[in-house]
Design a protein around this motif. Sequence first.
Motif, PDB file in Angstrom:
ATOM      1  N   MET B   1      28.205 -28.094   4.635  1.00 54.33           N
ATOM      2  CA  MET B   1      27.873 -28.004   3.205  1.00 54.33           C
ATOM      3  C   MET B   1      28.070 -29.318   2.508  1.00 54.33           C
ATOM      4  O   MET B   1      27.466 -29.569   1.486  1.00 54.33           O
ATOM      5  CB  MET B   1      28.771 -26.956   2.538  1.00 54.33           C
ATOM      6  CG  MET B   1      28.042 -25.646   2.319  1.00 54.33           C
ATOM      7  SD  MET B   1      28.899 -24.501   1.267  1.00 54.33           S
ATOM      8  CE  MET B   1      28.175 -24.784  -0.301  1.00 54.33           C
ATOM      9  N   SER B   2      28.900 -30.214   3.068  1.00 55.71           N
ATOM     10  CA  SER B   2      29.188 -31.454   2.356  1.00 55.71           C
ATOM     11  C   SER B   2      27.970 -32.355   2.331  1.00 55.71           C
ATOM     12  O   SER B   2      27.892 -33.264   1.532  1.00 55.71           O
ATOM     13  CB  SER B   2      30.356 -32.159   3.035  1.00 55.71           C
ATOM     14  OG  SER B   2      30.065 -32.292   4.416  1.00 55.71           O
ATOM     15  N   PRO B   6      20.675 -31.928  -3.258  1.00 55.78           N
ATOM     16  CA  PRO B   6      19.541 -31.143  -3.746  1.00 55.78           C
ATOM     17  C   PRO B   6      18.356 -31.997  -4.151  1.00 55.78           C
ATOM     18  O   PRO B   6      18.506 -33.020  -4.807  1.00 55.78           O
ATOM     19  CB  PRO B   6      20.122 -30.411  -4.953  1.00 55.78           C
ATOM     20  CG  PRO B   6      21.231 -31.284  -5.410  1.00 55.78           C
ATOM     21  CD  PRO B   6      21.785 -31.935  -4.201  1.00 55.78           C
ATOM     22  N   LYS B   7      17.195 -31.540  -3.761  1.00 62.70           N
ATOM     23  CA  LYS B   7      15.974 -32.211  -4.189  1.00 62.70           C
ATOM     24  C   LYS B   7      15.660 -31.789  -5.615  1.00 62.70           C
ATOM     25  O   LYS B   7      15.073 -32.509  -6.386  1.00 62.70           O
ATOM     26  CB  LYS B   7      14.818 -31.747  -3.280  1.00 62.70           C
ATOM     27  CG  LYS B   7      14.412 -32.725  -2.237  1.00 62.70           C
ATOM     28  CD  LYS B   7      13.055 -32.332  -1.675  1.00 62.70           C
ATOM     29  CE  LYS B   7      12.991 -32.651  -0.209  1.00 62.70           C
ATOM     30  NZ  LYS B   7      11.759 -32.174   0.405  1.00 62.70           N
ATOM     31  N   ALA B  44      22.211 -22.857 -10.137  1.00 64.93           N
ATOM     32  CA  ALA B  44      22.972 -22.603  -8.913  1.00 64.93           C
ATOM     33  C   ALA B  44      22.136 -21.806  -7.921  1.00 64.93           C
ATOM     34  O   ALA B  44      22.175 -22.049  -6.711  1.00 64.93           O
ATOM     35  CB  ALA B  44      24.261 -21.853  -9.243  1.00 64.93           C
ATOM     36  N   PHE B  47      19.761 -24.108  -6.209  1.00 67.07           N
ATOM     37  CA  PHE B  47      20.459 -24.869  -5.175  1.00 67.07           C
ATOM     38  C   PHE B  47      20.732 -23.996  -3.967  1.00 67.07           C
ATOM     39  O   PHE B  47      20.631 -24.439  -2.817  1.00 67.07           O
ATOM     40  CB  PHE B  47      21.784 -25.419  -5.709  1.00 67.07           C
ATOM     41  CG  PHE B  47      21.610 -26.508  -6.721  1.00 67.07           C
ATOM     42  CD1 PHE B  47      22.535 -26.684  -7.715  1.00 67.07           C
ATOM     43  CD2 PHE B  47      20.522 -27.349  -6.672  1.00 67.07           C
ATOM     44  CE1 PHE B  47      22.385 -27.696  -8.654  1.00 67.07           C
ATOM     45  CE2 PHE B  47      20.355 -28.361  -7.610  1.00 67.07           C
ATOM     46  CZ  PHE B  47      21.300 -28.523  -8.600  1.00 67.07           C
ATOM     47  N   PHE B  48      21.086 -22.739  -4.215  1.00 70.07           N
ATOM     48  CA  PHE B  48      21.360 -21.809  -3.132  1.00 70.07           C
ATOM     49  C   PHE B  48      20.134 -21.658  -2.253  1.00 70.07           C
ATOM     50  O   PHE B  48      20.209 -21.742  -1.025  1.00 70.07           O
ATOM     51  CB  PHE B  48      21.794 -20.464  -3.713  1.00 70.07           C
ATOM     52  CG  PHE B  48      21.759 -19.333  -2.734  1.00 70.07           C
ATOM     53  CD1 PHE B  48      20.772 -18.368  -2.803  1.00 70.07           C
ATOM     54  CD2 PHE B  48      22.697 -19.252  -1.721  1.00 70.07           C
ATOM     55  CE1 PHE B  48      20.731 -17.328  -1.894  1.00 70.07           C
ATOM     56  CE2 PHE B  48      22.665 -18.212  -0.809  1.00 70.07           C
ATOM     57  CZ  PHE B  48      21.675 -17.252  -0.892  1.00 70.07           C
ATOM     58  N   VAL B  49      18.987 -21.413  -2.875  1.00 71.35           N
ATOM     59  CA  VAL B  49      17.747 -21.262  -2.111  1.00 71.35           C
ATOM     60  C   VAL B  49      17.455 -22.525  -1.320  1.00 71.35           C
ATOM     61  O   VAL B  49      17.127 -22.480  -0.130  1.00 71.35           O
ATOM     62  CB  VAL B  49      16.551 -20.950  -3.037  1.00 71.35           C
ATOM     63  CG1 VAL B  49      15.260 -20.992  -2.249  1.00 71.35           C
ATOM     64  CG2 VAL B  49      16.719 -19.604  -3.685  1.00 71.35           C
ATOM     65  N   GLU B  50      17.601 -23.662  -2.011  1.00 74.28           N
ATOM     66  CA  GLU B  50      17.319 -24.923  -1.344  1.00 74.28           C
ATOM     67  C   GLU B  50      18.216 -25.096  -0.134  1.00 74.28           C
ATOM     68  O   GLU B  50      17.765 -25.481   0.943  1.00 74.28           O
ATOM     69  CB  GLU B  50      17.518 -26.077  -2.325  1.00 74.28           C
ATOM     70  CG  GLU B  50      16.954 -27.360  -1.789  1.00 74.28           C
ATOM     71  CD  GLU B  50      17.051 -28.508  -2.760  1.00 74.28           C
ATOM     72  OE1 GLU B  50      16.988 -29.647  -2.296  1.00 74.28           O
ATOM     73  OE2 GLU B  50      17.205 -28.253  -3.960  1.00 74.28           O
ATOM     74  N   HIS B  51      19.498 -24.816  -0.336  1.00 67.22           N
ATOM     75  CA  HIS B  51      20.455 -24.948   0.745  1.00 67.22           C
ATOM     76  C   HIS B  51      20.104 -24.034   1.906  1.00 67.22           C
ATOM     77  O   HIS B  51      20.087 -24.447   3.067  1.00 67.22           O
ATOM     78  CB  HIS B  51      21.850 -24.626   0.209  1.00 67.22           C
ATOM     79  CG  HIS B  51      22.925 -24.940   1.186  1.00 67.22           C
ATOM     80  ND1 HIS B  51      24.106 -24.246   1.237  1.00 67.22           N
ATOM     81  CD2 HIS B  51      22.996 -25.856   2.171  1.00 67.22           C
ATOM     82  CE1 HIS B  51      24.859 -24.737   2.191  1.00 67.22           C
ATOM     83  NE2 HIS B  51      24.213 -25.712   2.768  1.00 67.22           N
ATOM     84  N   LEU B  52      19.824 -22.778   1.575  1.00 68.88           N
ATOM     85  CA  LEU B  52      19.472 -21.782   2.590  1.00 68.88           C
ATOM     86  C   LEU B  52      18.268 -22.242   3.402  1.00 68.88           C
ATOM     87  O   LEU B  52      18.295 -22.270   4.632  1.00 68.88           O
ATOM     88  CB  LEU B  52      19.170 -20.456   1.894  1.00 68.88           C
ATOM     89  CG  LEU B  52      18.932 -19.229   2.764  1.00 68.88           C
ATOM     90  CD1 LEU B  52      20.167 -18.918   3.580  1.00 68.88           C
ATOM     91  CD2 LEU B  52      18.574 -18.042   1.902  1.00 68.88           C
ATOM     92  N   VAL B  53      17.222 -22.613   2.693  1.00 66.71           N
ATOM     93  CA  VAL B  53      15.992 -23.017   3.370  1.00 66.71           C
ATOM     94  C   VAL B  53      16.223 -24.246   4.238  1.00 66.71           C
ATOM     95  O   VAL B  53      15.770 -24.312   5.389  1.00 66.71           O
ATOM     96  CB  VAL B  53      14.873 -23.281   2.327  1.00 66.71           C
ATOM     97  CG1 VAL B  53      13.678 -23.922   2.981  1.00 66.71           C
ATOM     98  CG2 VAL B  53      14.468 -21.988   1.656  1.00 66.71           C
ATOM     99  N   TYR B  57      15.815 -24.581   8.287  1.00 64.75           N
ATOM    100  CA  TYR B  57      14.928 -25.618   8.773  1.00 64.75           C
ATOM    101  C   TYR B  57      15.611 -26.476   9.826  1.00 64.75           C
ATOM    102  O   TYR B  57      15.075 -26.740  10.905  1.00 64.75           O
ATOM    103  CB  TYR B  57      14.471 -26.462   7.580  1.00 64.75           C
ATOM    104  CG  TYR B  57      13.449 -27.524   7.884  1.00 64.75           C
ATOM    105  CD1 TYR B  57      13.702 -28.861   7.605  1.00 64.75           C
ATOM    106  CD2 TYR B  57      12.214 -27.199   8.443  1.00 64.75           C
ATOM    107  CE1 TYR B  57      12.764 -29.835   7.856  1.00 64.75           C
ATOM    108  CE2 TYR B  57      11.271 -28.163   8.712  1.00 64.75           C
ATOM    109  CZ  TYR B  57      11.542 -29.484   8.416  1.00 64.75           C
ATOM    110  OH  TYR B  57      10.616 -30.453   8.662  1.00 64.75           O
ATOM    111  N   SER B  80      29.456 -19.818   4.223  1.00 66.28           N
ATOM    112  CA  SER B  80      29.126 -19.555   2.825  1.00 66.28           C
ATOM    113  C   SER B  80      28.037 -18.504   2.687  1.00 66.28           C
ATOM    114  O   SER B  80      27.838 -17.948   1.625  1.00 66.28           O
ATOM    115  CB  SER B  80      28.692 -20.845   2.143  1.00 66.28           C
ATOM    116  OG  SER B  80      27.569 -21.365   2.812  1.00 66.28           O
ATOM    117  N   MET B  81      27.323 -18.233   3.783  1.00 65.43           N
ATOM    118  CA  MET B  81      26.233 -17.260   3.706  1.00 65.43           C
ATOM    119  C   MET B  81      26.677 -15.875   4.167  1.00 65.43           C
ATOM    120  O   MET B  81      25.860 -14.968   4.284  1.00 65.43           O
ATOM    121  CB  MET B  81      25.054 -17.709   4.581  1.00 65.43           C
ATOM    122  CG  MET B  81      24.568 -19.096   4.285  1.00 65.43           C
ATOM    123  SD  MET B  81      23.710 -19.170   2.720  1.00 65.43           S
ATOM    124  CE  MET B  81      23.216 -20.881   2.652  1.00 65.43           C
TER     125      MET B  81
END
Lengths: 185, 110
Positions: B1-2, B6-7, B44, B47-53, B57, B80-81
């Motif tokens: 996670m570190s 985020p784009k 948030a 960011f969550f979606v971005e992180h997940l995707v 990937y 975290s998921m």
Amino acid sequence: MYMLCAFFNTFWQTLKMAEAVPEEELTIPRAAMNKMIKEIVPSVRVANEARELILNCCSEFIHLLASEANEICTQQQKKTINAEHILGALDRLGFNDYRTDAEAVLKDCKAVAAKRRRQSTRLENLGIPEEELLRQQQELFAKAREEQAAAEQQQWLQLQAEAQMSLQQQQHGDALLNSEDGEYS
Amino acid sequence: MSSFKPKLGDGSIILPQARVKMIMKSSPDTESISTDALYFVTKATEFFVEHLVQEIYESTGKSNELTYKGLADIVQKSDSMHFLKDMVPRKITYKEYQEILKEKENSDLF
């Protein structure tokens, strides 16, 4: 009468059904989700099933945040969930990364909004110091006053000229009348 | 996670805040939410979606397809998921299911 009642009944029920969206189905609109995924991984095909699932995960995430923040809010005996509660909830749930990024984004947002408000007067764009601008303003005012005075004087002169002319015409008319009188007497 | 960068961190918002608010309100006991708070939740979530995707990937070797399996794997693996575990159970074949049943029966016997 009976038929009418039945019709209204079903009509009303349909309306109510349309209004009440069951909690489990309340999600982010698909279009918004697709747009996001496109921005994140533009060249990747995403299965429909996966999209559906991500939508539901989002809802779950929001519910989680909401209930955690609500707890913090109640603990503080406040009635409205504020930003601090959300940040606290993010920390508690282990989403610190989102917290720091969200805070940074909020700061940017506020800075941009403030800058836009200042720029709306367009003073900063000119790059001219304030004293110079004040001086220019005074000049413009003086000029405007001069022009106004000149215009007023012009008007006054014109009125005078017109008054003069009408007076002369009247006198001429009177003279004619008098001469006519003279003839008859 | 570190390593999450985020784009979508440029201040603009894609997700509709009104809908996010509706979802929040459908949670029990949620009353009023301040504008800032709503903004934070929406951001948030993005960011969550971005992180997940991104995680999916990366974990599927940057394949050009995001599938259910990819999502299920990430949910099981990432800490975290974990809260999504029940939503995205790993799919198993019927054969595997039968084996699990059999194991359960055996352990129940003892």
